[in-house]
Write a protein that holds these residues in place. Sequence first.
Motif, short mmCIF file in Angstrom:
data_model
loop_
_atom_site.label_atom_id
_atom_site.label_comp_id
_atom_site.label_asym_id
_atom_site.label_seq_id
_atom_site.Cartn_x
_atom_site.Cartn_y
_atom_site.Cartn_z
N ASP A 58 -21.53 -42.59 15.93
CA ASP A 58 -20.76 -41.80 16.89
C ASP A 58 -19.26 -41.79 16.61
O ASP A 58 -18.51 -41.11 17.30
CB ASP A 58 -20.97 -42.34 18.31
N GLY A 59 -18.82 -42.52 15.60
CA GLY A 59 -17.40 -42.60 15.30
C GLY A 59 -16.72 -41.24 15.10
O GLY A 59 -15.68 -40.97 15.71
N PRO A 60 -17.28 -40.35 14.26
CA PRO A 60 -16.64 -39.06 14.07
C PRO A 60 -16.57 -38.22 15.35
O PRO A 60 -15.57 -37.52 15.58
CB PRO A 60 -17.53 -38.37 13.03
N ALA A 61 -17.57 -38.32 16.19
CA ALA A 61 -17.54 -37.58 17.46
C ALA A 61 -16.43 -38.10 18.36
O ALA A 61 -15.70 -37.32 18.98
CB ALA A 61 -18.89 -37.67 18.16
N TYR A 62 -16.28 -39.42 18.44
CA TYR A 62 -15.20 -39.99 19.25
C TYR A 62 -13.83 -39.60 18.71
O TYR A 62 -12.92 -39.27 19.48
CB TYR A 62 -15.31 -41.53 19.32
N VAL A 67 -8.79 -36.33 19.02
CA VAL A 67 -7.84 -35.38 18.43
C VAL A 67 -7.82 -34.07 19.21
O VAL A 67 -6.74 -33.58 19.58
CB VAL A 67 -8.19 -35.14 16.94
N VAL A 68 -8.99 -33.51 19.48
CA VAL A 68 -9.05 -32.23 20.20
C VAL A 68 -8.49 -32.38 21.61
O VAL A 68 -7.76 -31.51 22.08
CB VAL A 68 -10.50 -31.68 20.21
N GLY A 69 -8.79 -33.47 22.27
CA GLY A 69 -8.27 -33.70 23.62
C GLY A 69 -6.75 -33.72 23.66
O GLY A 69 -6.14 -33.15 24.56
N HIS A 70 -6.14 -34.37 22.67
CA HIS A 70 -4.68 -34.40 22.63
C HIS A 70 -4.09 -33.03 22.35
O HIS A 70 -3.09 -32.63 22.95
CB HIS A 70 -4.20 -35.42 21.60
N ILE A 71 -4.70 -32.29 21.44
CA ILE A 71 -4.20 -30.95 21.12
C ILE A 71 -4.35 -30.02 22.31
O ILE A 71 -3.43 -29.27 22.66
CB ILE A 71 -4.91 -30.40 19.87
N ILE A 72 -5.51 -30.05 22.96
CA ILE A 72 -5.75 -29.18 24.11
C ILE A 72 -4.85 -29.59 25.27
O ILE A 72 -4.32 -28.73 25.98
CB ILE A 72 -7.25 -29.20 24.52
N MET A 97 -10.68 -22.40 21.92
CA MET A 97 -9.88 -23.21 21.01
C MET A 97 -10.50 -24.60 20.82
O MET A 97 -10.58 -25.10 19.70
CB MET A 97 -8.47 -23.33 21.57
N ALA A 98 -10.94 -25.22 21.90
CA ALA A 98 -11.53 -26.56 21.83
C ALA A 98 -12.83 -26.55 21.02
O ALA A 98 -13.06 -27.44 20.19
CB ALA A 98 -11.78 -27.12 23.22
N VAL A 99 -13.68 -25.56 21.27
CA VAL A 99 -14.95 -25.48 20.54
C VAL A 99 -14.70 -25.24 19.06
O VAL A 99 -15.27 -25.90 18.19
CB VAL A 99 -15.86 -24.39 21.14
N GLY A 100 -13.83 -24.28 18.74
CA GLY A 100 -13.52 -23.98 17.35
C GLY A 100 -12.93 -25.16 16.61
O GLY A 100 -13.32 -25.49 15.49
N LEU A 101 -11.98 -25.83 17.24
CA LEU A 101 -11.35 -26.99 16.64
C LEU A 101 -12.34 -28.14 16.46
O LEU A 101 -12.34 -28.82 15.43
CB LEU A 101 -10.16 -27.43 17.50
N LEU A 105 -13.27 -29.82 12.89
CA LEU A 105 -12.91 -31.21 12.62
C LEU A 105 -14.09 -32.16 12.43
O LEU A 105 -13.99 -33.12 11.66
CB LEU A 105 -12.02 -31.75 13.74
N LEU A 106 -15.18 -31.93 13.13
CA LEU A 106 -16.29 -32.90 13.12
C LEU A 106 -16.80 -33.24 11.72
O LEU A 106 -16.87 -34.43 11.37
CB LEU A 106 -17.42 -32.44 14.03
N PRO A 107 -17.14 -32.28 10.85
CA PRO A 107 -17.62 -32.68 9.52
C PRO A 107 -16.53 -33.34 8.67
O PRO A 107 -16.80 -34.23 7.87
CB PRO A 107 -18.10 -31.38 8.89
N ARG A 108 -15.29 -32.94 8.86
CA ARG A 108 -14.19 -33.53 8.10
C ARG A 108 -13.96 -34.99 8.50
O ARG A 108 -13.75 -35.85 7.66
CB ARG A 108 -12.94 -32.70 8.27
N LEU A 109 -14.02 -35.26 9.79
CA LEU A 109 -13.84 -36.63 10.26
C LEU A 109 -15.05 -37.49 9.90
O LEU A 109 -14.89 -38.69 9.61
CB LEU A 109 -13.56 -36.65 11.75
N LYS A 110 -16.23 -36.90 9.86
CA LYS A 110 -17.40 -37.66 9.41
C LYS A 110 -17.25 -38.00 7.93
O LYS A 110 -17.53 -39.12 7.51
CB LYS A 110 -18.70 -36.89 9.64
#
Length: 129
Positions: A58-62, A67-72, A97-101, A105-110
């Motif tokens: 679950d690390g990448p999801a967290y 990241v998305v929470g701070h940007i939004i 914006m949140a869904v797109g971001l 980001l999810l595969p990149r952070l994974k």
Amino acid sequence: MSNLQTLTDERPTKPAVMRGLRRRCPSCGEGMMFDGYLSVAKTCPVCQEELHHHRADDGPAYLTILVVGHIIGFAVHFMWVQFRPDPLVMATVLTVMAVGLSLFLLPRLKGMVVGIQWARRMHGFGGPA
């Protein structure tokens, strides 16, 4: 190459992280790390490095939520102070914006998490058999 030398070979973390962020093999940087959107390949198609050892869980999801929470959060404040849009318009724009971001980001952070695990020899990545 002896087993001891294999265990002591340096694996720099920064290049592995950068390769993971590009969704590439943390070892060679050439092969694609993923078979699909989030499924990590068993081995690198170029260098044959085994990648199935990863434990990203679950690390990448967290991290994505963080990241998305701070940007939004910043975007909510900025939009409201600068433009005062209709709340429904603002909610729609920020949701898209949140869904797109998140999807970006999810595969990149994974990939980054798998790269860190590979560089640090965690969970069977080059550790003792």
